[in-house]
Design a protein around this motif. Structure first.
Motif, PDB file in Angstrom:
ATOM      1  N   PRO A 143       0.809  -1.228   0.000  1.00  0.00           N
ATOM      2  CA  PRO A 143       0.000   0.000   0.000  1.00  0.00           C
ATOM      3  C   PRO A 143       0.835   1.268   0.000  1.00  0.00           C
ATOM      4  O   PRO A 143       0.422   2.280  -0.586  1.00  0.00           O
ATOM      5  CB  PRO A 143      -0.832  -0.129   1.280  1.00  0.00           C
ATOM      6  N   ALA A 144       1.993   1.230   0.659  1.00  0.00           N
ATOM      7  CA  ALA A 144       2.833   2.425   0.661  1.00  0.00           C
ATOM      8  C   ALA A 144       3.286   2.782  -0.751  1.00  0.00           C
ATOM      9  O   ALA A 144       3.278   3.955  -1.144  1.00  0.00           O
ATOM     10  CB  ALA A 144       4.046   2.217   1.565  1.00  0.00           C
ATOM     11  N   ALA A 145       3.650   1.760  -1.538  1.00  0.00           N
ATOM     12  CA  ALA A 145       4.086   2.019  -2.912  1.00  0.00           C
ATOM     13  C   ALA A 145       2.929   2.497  -3.785  1.00  0.00           C
ATOM     14  O   ALA A 145       3.070   3.451  -4.566  1.00  0.00           O
ATOM     15  CB  ALA A 145       4.715   0.758  -3.495  1.00  0.00           C
ATOM     16  N   LEU A 146       1.762   1.850  -3.684  1.00  0.00           N
ATOM     17  CA  LEU A 146       0.618   2.240  -4.512  1.00  0.00           C
ATOM     18  C   LEU A 146       0.133   3.651  -4.178  1.00  0.00           C
ATOM     19  O   LEU A 146      -0.113   4.472  -5.085  1.00  0.00           O
ATOM     20  CB  LEU A 146      -0.516   1.231  -4.336  1.00  0.00           C
ATOM     21  N   HIS A 147       0.003   3.956  -2.908  1.00  0.00           N
ATOM     22  CA  HIS A 147      -0.458   5.293  -2.541  1.00  0.00           C
ATOM     23  C   HIS A 147       0.571   6.359  -2.922  1.00  0.00           C
ATOM     24  O   HIS A 147       0.193   7.490  -3.260  1.00  0.00           O
ATOM     25  CB  HIS A 147      -0.754   5.344  -1.043  1.00  0.00           C
ATOM     26  N   THR A 148       1.838   6.014  -2.857  1.00  0.00           N
ATOM     27  CA  THR A 148       2.857   6.972  -3.282  1.00  0.00           C
ATOM     28  C   THR A 148       2.765   7.243  -4.776  1.00  0.00           C
ATOM     29  O   THR A 148       2.917   8.397  -5.222  1.00  0.00           O
ATOM     30  CB  THR A 148       4.256   6.450  -2.918  1.00  0.00           C
TER      31      THR A 148
ATOM     32  N   ASP B 288      -7.386   4.855 -13.014  1.00  0.00           N
ATOM     33  CA  ASP B 288      -8.171   5.406 -14.119  1.00  0.00           C
ATOM     34  C   ASP B 288      -9.626   4.971 -13.993  1.00  0.00           C
ATOM     35  O   ASP B 288      -9.925   3.798 -13.740  1.00  0.00           O
ATOM     36  CB  ASP B 288      -7.611   4.914 -15.459  1.00  0.00           C
ATOM     37  N   GLY B 289     -10.532   5.894 -14.189  1.00  0.00           N
ATOM     38  CA  GLY B 289     -11.952   5.586 -14.129  1.00  0.00           C
ATOM     39  C   GLY B 289     -12.476   5.298 -12.746  1.00  0.00           C
ATOM     40  O   GLY B 289     -13.583   4.772 -12.607  1.00  0.00           O
ATOM     41  N   THR B 290     -11.720   5.610 -11.699  1.00  0.00           N
ATOM     42  CA  THR B 290     -12.165   5.368 -10.329  1.00  0.00           C
ATOM     43  C   THR B 290     -12.557   6.689  -9.688  1.00  0.00           C
ATOM     44  O   THR B 290     -12.480   7.763 -10.293  1.00  0.00           O
ATOM     45  CB  THR B 290     -11.052   4.700  -9.509  1.00  0.00           C
ATOM     46  N   ARG B 291     -12.951   6.599  -8.430  1.00  0.00           N
ATOM     47  CA  ARG B 291     -13.334   7.802  -7.713  1.00  0.00           C
ATOM     48  C   ARG B 291     -12.141   8.709  -7.457  1.00  0.00           C
ATOM     49  O   ARG B 291     -12.317   9.893  -7.122  1.00  0.00           O
ATOM     50  CB  ARG B 291     -13.983   7.430  -6.382  1.00  0.00           C
TER      51      ARG B 291
ATOM     52  N   GLY C 197      -9.335  -2.860  -8.780  1.00  0.00           N
ATOM     53  CA  GLY C 197      -8.629  -3.989  -8.186  1.00  0.00           C
ATOM     54  C   GLY C 197      -7.383  -3.580  -7.419  1.00  0.00           C
ATOM     55  O   GLY C 197      -7.177  -4.044  -6.283  1.00  0.00           O
ATOM     56  N   PRO C 198      -6.497  -2.727  -7.973  1.00  0.00           N
ATOM     57  CA  PRO C 198      -5.338  -2.281  -7.190  1.00  0.00           C
ATOM     58  C   PRO C 198      -5.718  -1.556  -5.908  1.00  0.00           C
ATOM     59  O   PRO C 198      -4.998  -1.649  -4.907  1.00  0.00           O
ATOM     60  CB  PRO C 198      -4.604  -1.356  -8.169  1.00  0.00           C
ATOM     61  N   MET C 199      -6.839  -0.855  -5.918  1.00  0.00           N
ATOM     62  CA  MET C 199      -7.259  -0.181  -4.695  1.00  0.00           C
ATOM     63  C   MET C 199      -7.695  -1.193  -3.636  1.00  0.00           C
ATOM     64  O   MET C 199      -7.360  -1.048  -2.449  1.00  0.00           O
ATOM     65  CB  MET C 199      -8.393   0.796  -5.009  1.00  0.00           C
ATOM     66  N   TYR C 200      -8.434  -2.228  -4.064  1.00  0.00           N
ATOM     67  CA  TYR C 200      -8.786  -3.295  -3.122  1.00  0.00           C
ATOM     68  C   TYR C 200      -7.536  -3.995  -2.586  1.00  0.00           C
ATOM     69  O   TYR C 200      -7.483  -4.375  -1.402  1.00  0.00           O
ATOM     70  CB  TYR C 200      -9.706  -4.310  -3.792  1.00  0.00           C
ATOM     71  N   LEU C 201      -6.542  -4.179  -3.445  1.00  0.00           N
ATOM     72  CA  LEU C 201      -5.286  -4.796  -2.998  1.00  0.00           C
ATOM     73  C   LEU C 201      -4.607  -3.939  -1.940  1.00  0.00           C
ATOM     74  O   LEU C 201      -4.109  -4.454  -0.919  1.00  0.00           O
ATOM     75  CB  LEU C 201      -4.368  -5.010  -4.194  1.00  0.00           C
ATOM     76  N   ALA C 202      -4.573  -2.623  -2.173  1.00  0.00           N
ATOM     77  CA  ALA C 202      -3.953  -1.724  -1.201  1.00  0.00           C
ATOM     78  C   ALA C 202      -4.694  -1.771   0.132  1.00  0.00           C
ATOM     79  O   ALA C 202      -4.068  -1.841   1.200  1.00  0.00           O
ATOM     80  CB  ALA C 202      -3.926  -0.302  -1.751  1.00  0.00           C
TER      81      ALA C 202
END
Length: 422
Positions: A209-214, A225-228, A333-338
């Motif tokens: 999650p640290a990498a994705l949010h960064t 893309d296409g998310t909230r 999906g990446p957001m659910y993973l995070a």
């Protein structure tokens, strides 16, 4: 009657009335809950105050009603916690019955307390647009689901609740459990292999999650893309995602100092090569002693705050997205993973902190309950003979030619019947 002194280093169990500062903090915390509870009650009663005509909250009224009821109960729990932390009966509540709700409240309030003021600052500097939800609540910049004054009232109340409730809990924890973290990190005994392994696993999971949010805070649209998240202004999105990336790292750092940094007081010598410009270059080698003097409460507070904000906030967003509505369609999906990795990492760090405190409590209880034995006393010393109830009465000696009789206690030469021996 002489009062019994309080044991040094032990928990305080007094049931006196709270002082003035605690009464003021309790009143502030309860008062800060009133606007939010009133707003949620109005919505449950059918009012649409604060909602635009095209708000996504009106798409599914059943889901919105359930969410309003749940959040109303959660905010009412703040009032119960404020009373528990200041009333005499709160001292007798089991630890888990207080710690779990307080940890959850910390995790739900800390991201808002951190992100919303920073988002207001970014907006004031011209880096944000109107209609954002602040704190990651799932608002959309182009089509806000609530009027702007609602966010100011609700999140302002949350900040006041968090500050007052946090101060009350800090005072309560100091009085009841303060003896568990009075040492320094360097004085802690070595940790077990299991706790080290759990801390390492939490660190590895928290990297996701640290990498994705960064990435999302830096402007990369990987999985967004296409998310909230796409409807956010750049500045406010950066603030929200940056705070989501920092909390897992804070949690792992706190657990690492508690577990991986143990081993007693050690002096670390770091060789430093310094070159001084003189007519002849002579390499100078110096040794710099580094000694960790961090109090135990610092990494413990970091683990508490980071794990709560990481696990409970991600769990709340996941629960809200699974409930349907606009937030569900805007979660990728990446957001659910995070969010999943955040919940796992936060739970692991919380387990490490709980095990640490439980071990400290057992060690402290064993140290205070052990009997004190003289250093040279044998293992099984015979019990001393009981002392006589009172000394024997003095026996009067008869008058003699040499002088008057003198009261005296019987000595070894006296007869058994009490008569004076010749």
């Amino acid at each position: 009657m002489t009062p019994t002194p309080e044991p040094i280093g032990g928990p305080r169990t007094a049931t006196a009335r709270p002082d003035r500062a605690r009464r003021v903090l309790r009143a502030v915390a309860i008062t800060a809950c009133v606007p939010y509870i009133a707003l949620k009650t109005a919505w449950l009663g059918g009012s649409r105050i604060g909602m635009p005509e095209d708000s996504v909250l009106l798409d599914d009224t059943a889901v919105t009603a359930v969410a309003n009821l749940v959040t109303l109960v959660l905010d009412a729990c703040v009032i119960v916690l404020a009373l528990l932390l200041t009333r005499p009966w709160g001292r007798h509540v089991p630890a888990w019955l207080l710690v779990v709700p307080m940890w959850t409240a910390t995790g739900l309030l800390a991201p808002i307390m951190t992100a919303y003021p920073l988002q207001l600052l970014v907006r004031a500097l011209g880096g944000g647009g109107g209609g954002a939800s602040g704190g990651g609540g799932g608002g959309e910049g182009a089509e806000p689901f609530l009027h702007e004054w609602v966010f100011g009232m609700v999140y302002g109340g949350f900040i006041v609740q968090g500050l007052s409730l946090g101060a009350l809990f800090a005072l309560y924890a100091r009085d009841r459990w303060g003896h568990l973290w009075r040492d320094r990190v360097r004085d802690l005994p070595p940790a077990g292999t299991l706790r080290r392994a759990v801390t390492g696993a939490a660190a590895l999971v928290a990297l996701v999650p640290a990498a994705l949010h960064t990435l999302w805070a830096s402007g990369f649209a990987m999985g967004a893309d296409g998310t909230r998240l796409a409807g956010r202004s750049t500045g406010e999105l950066a603030v929200m995602e940056a705070t989501s990336a920092v909390f897992p790292l804070v949690a792992v750092a706190g657990a690492g100092l508690l577990v991986l940094g143990r081993g007693g007081a050690r002096r670390v010598r770091v060789p430093v090569r310094v070159r001084v410009r003189v007519p002849v270059r002579v390499p100078v080698r110096a040794r710099v002693p580094l000694r960790a003097r961090v109090p135990v409460w610092v990494p413990l507070a970091a683990a508490w705050l980071g794990s709560g904000a990481t696990a409970t906030w991600a769990g709340w967003i996941t629960l809200a997205s699974l409930g349907g509505g606009g937030i569900a369609s805007g979660t990728s999906g990446p957001m659910y993973l995070a969010y999943a990795c955040q919940m796992i990492a936060g739970a692991l760090v919380a387990a490490v902190g709980a095990r640490f405190l439980a071990g400290r409590a057992r060690a402290h209880a064993g140290a205070t309950a052990a009997p004190v034995r003289p250093p040279n006393a044998p293992a099984c010393a015979p019990a001393p003979a009981p002392a006589p109830a009172s000394a024997p009465a003095p026996v009067a000696r008869p008058r003699t030619p040499d002088g008057p009789n003198v009261p005296s206690t019987p000595d070894a030469g006296d007869a058994p019947d009490g008569r004076t021996s010749p």
